[in-house]
Scaffold this motif. Structure first.
Motif, PDB file in Angstrom:
ATOM      1  N   GLY A   9       0.795  -1.231   0.000  1.00 28.53           N
ATOM      2  CA  GLY A   9       0.000   0.000   0.000  1.00 28.53           C
ATOM      3  C   GLY A   9       0.820   1.269   0.000  1.00 28.53           C
ATOM      4  O   GLY A   9       1.724   1.436  -0.805  1.00 28.53           O
ATOM      5  N   GLY A  10       0.498   2.147   0.943  1.00 28.79           N
ATOM      6  CA  GLY A  10       1.064   3.499   0.959  1.00 28.79           C
ATOM      7  C   GLY A  10       2.567   3.561   1.172  1.00 28.79           C
ATOM      8  O   GLY A  10       3.231   4.469   0.693  1.00 28.79           O
ATOM      9  N   GLY A  11       3.122   2.557   1.876  1.00 28.58           N
ATOM     10  CA  GLY A  11       4.568   2.518   2.058  1.00 28.58           C
ATOM     11  C   GLY A  11       5.131   3.487   3.069  1.00 28.58           C
ATOM     12  O   GLY A  11       6.300   3.861   2.980  1.00 28.58           O
ATOM     13  N   THR A  12       4.343   3.890   4.056  1.00 25.78           N
ATOM     14  CA  THR A  12       4.883   4.831   5.056  1.00 25.78           C
ATOM     15  C   THR A  12       5.935   4.152   5.926  1.00 25.78           C
ATOM     16  O   THR A  12       6.889   4.782   6.370  1.00 25.78           O
ATOM     17  N   ASN A  13       5.820   2.843   6.143  1.00 21.53           N
ATOM     18  CA  ASN A  13       6.858   2.133   6.909  1.00 21.53           C
ATOM     19  C   ASN A  13       8.126   1.997   6.074  1.00 21.53           C
ATOM     20  O   ASN A  13       9.230   2.130   6.587  1.00 21.53           O
ATOM     21  N   LEU A  14       7.943   1.762   4.775  1.00 25.12           N
ATOM     22  CA  LEU A  14       9.097   1.749   3.855  1.00 25.12           C
ATOM     23  C   LEU A  14       9.792   3.104   3.911  1.00 25.12           C
ATOM     24  O   LEU A  14      11.019   3.177   4.012  1.00 25.12           O
ATOM     25  N   ALA A  87       6.336  -4.744   5.143  1.00 24.99           N
ATOM     26  CA  ALA A  87       5.890  -3.411   5.580  1.00 24.99           C
ATOM     27  C   ALA A  87       4.520  -3.133   4.987  1.00 24.99           C
ATOM     28  O   ALA A  87       4.387  -2.564   3.903  1.00 24.99           O
ATOM     29  N   GLY A  88       3.501  -3.596   5.686  1.00 21.42           N
ATOM     30  CA  GLY A  88       2.139  -3.431   5.180  1.00 21.42           C
ATOM     31  C   GLY A  88       1.885  -4.371   4.019  1.00 21.42           C
ATOM     32  O   GLY A  88       1.171  -4.051   3.083  1.00 21.42           O
ATOM     33  N   ILE A 108       5.878  -5.813  10.703  1.00 20.25           N
ATOM     34  CA  ILE A 108       5.428  -4.767  11.634  1.00 20.25           C
ATOM     35  C   ILE A 108       3.912  -4.882  11.722  1.00 20.25           C
ATOM     36  O   ILE A 108       3.212  -4.880  10.708  1.00 20.25           O
ATOM     37  N   PRO A 110       0.404  -3.407  13.750  1.00 18.88           N
ATOM     38  CA  PRO A 110      -0.022  -2.218  14.503  1.00 18.88           C
ATOM     39  C   PRO A 110      -0.832  -2.502  15.773  1.00 18.88           C
ATOM     40  O   PRO A 110      -1.863  -1.880  16.013  1.00 18.88           O
ATOM     41  N   GLY A 123      -4.818  -3.653   9.023  1.00 25.26           N
ATOM     42  CA  GLY A 123      -5.252  -2.276   8.720  1.00 25.26           C
ATOM     43  C   GLY A 123      -6.141  -1.724   9.817  1.00 25.26           C
ATOM     44  O   GLY A 123      -5.897  -1.912  10.998  1.00 25.26           O
ATOM     45  N   GLN A 172      -4.929   4.840  14.195  1.00 22.91           N
ATOM     46  CA  GLN A 172      -3.991   4.213  13.247  1.00 22.91           C
ATOM     47  C   GLN A 172      -2.829   5.149  12.952  1.00 22.91           C
ATOM     48  O   GLN A 172      -1.670   4.739  12.971  1.00 22.91           O
ATOM     49  N   MET A 176       1.079   4.532  13.847  1.00 22.67           N
ATOM     50  CA  MET A 176       2.119   4.529  12.802  1.00 22.67           C
ATOM     51  C   MET A 176       3.236   5.507  13.155  1.00 22.67           C
ATOM     52  O   MET A 176       4.409   5.145  13.178  1.00 22.67           O
ATOM     53  N   GLU A 180       5.141   2.412  14.871  1.00 17.61           N
ATOM     54  CA  GLU A 180       5.636   1.629  13.733  1.00 17.61           C
ATOM     55  C   GLU A 180       6.890   2.230  13.116  1.00 17.61           C
ATOM     56  O   GLU A 180       7.887   1.515  12.893  1.00 17.61           O
TER      57      GLU A 180
END
Ligand code: GRF
Length: 207
Positions: A9-14, A87-88, A108, A110, A123, A172, A176, A180
């Motif tokens: 998905g969005g890749g915020t952890n990436l 990561a997601g 990871i 949540p 999610g 969430q 994050m 996260e």
């Protein structure tokens, strides 16, 4: 340490991991590949922007699930990945991959495992469960991936306070930002610097 990051998905952890490597918080680590099952994942754009090799390997592109598994394993071989970071990533990891990369795949999640995890808890559903139960503390867990769902040895956890007016979305976001994006890079740094070992199913962190 060569790292392959699997995303959906969005890749915020990436992004948190990319930033931590670029600013030196995480050392001895290099993201050598970003692989998504979803060609529209914004995570792929993030990789693009940072000149990181990226590709889409989707189960939909293969007749048999087995062929998808082989393609994924082949891509990891080619990348010479030492560590795989989920990561997601929303696709079930094949058993043969878990066996091949025993204690070299991290995820990871949540929530503070073993709460709000397992099949169906992903999610926003994780945070809906936390709010429904009325917990005062939730957070995130970084763990090694084993054959179960969110059942592998726990590496790091970080707690986050639940606020009275929280919605699943606001919770969430805070999990994050405050958990996260902190513990995933930290776990990668510890592994990349040889400070993590697994003994009898429990994680030991040295220094
Ligand atoms: C989020 O629900 C996050 O809590 C979990 O995966 C989802 C997407 O994360 N780890 P990302 O923004 O794609 O990293």
């Amino acid at each position: 340490l060569k790292i392959a990051v699997l995303v959906s998905g969005g890749g915020t952890n990436l992004q948190a991991l990319i930033d931590a490597i670029e600013n030196g918080t995480v050392t001895n680590a290099q993201i050598v590949s970003v692989i998504s099952n979803n060609k529209n994942a914004y995570a792929l754009e993030r990789a693009e922007k940072h000149g990181i090799f990226h590709q889409c390997i989707s189960p939909k592109d293969f007749e048999m699930r087995e062929q998808f598994h082989d393609a994924l394993l082949q891509a990891l071989e080619t990348a010479e990945a030492d560590l795989i970071v989920l990561a997601g990533y929303l696709v079930v990891i094949p058993e043969k991959m878990i066996k091949k990369y025993r204690n070299r795949i991290i995820n990871i999640h949540p929530s503070l495992i073993p709460s709000f995890c397992g099949t169906g808890f992903y999610g926003l559903k994780v945070h809906e469960g936390a709010l429904k139960r009325g917990v005062k503390l939730t957070g995130a867990t970084c763990h090694f991936v084993d054959e179960g769902t969110d059942t592998g040895p726990i590496i790091l956890q970080k707690a986050v306070e639940v606020k009275e007016d929280d919605t699943p979305e606001t919770l969430q976001r805070r999990v994050m930002e405050e958990a996260e994006w902190v513990i995933l890079p930290r776990a990668v740094h510890l592994i990349a610097n040889g400070q993590v070992s697994v003994e009898n199913g429990f994680v030991k962190i040295s220094q």
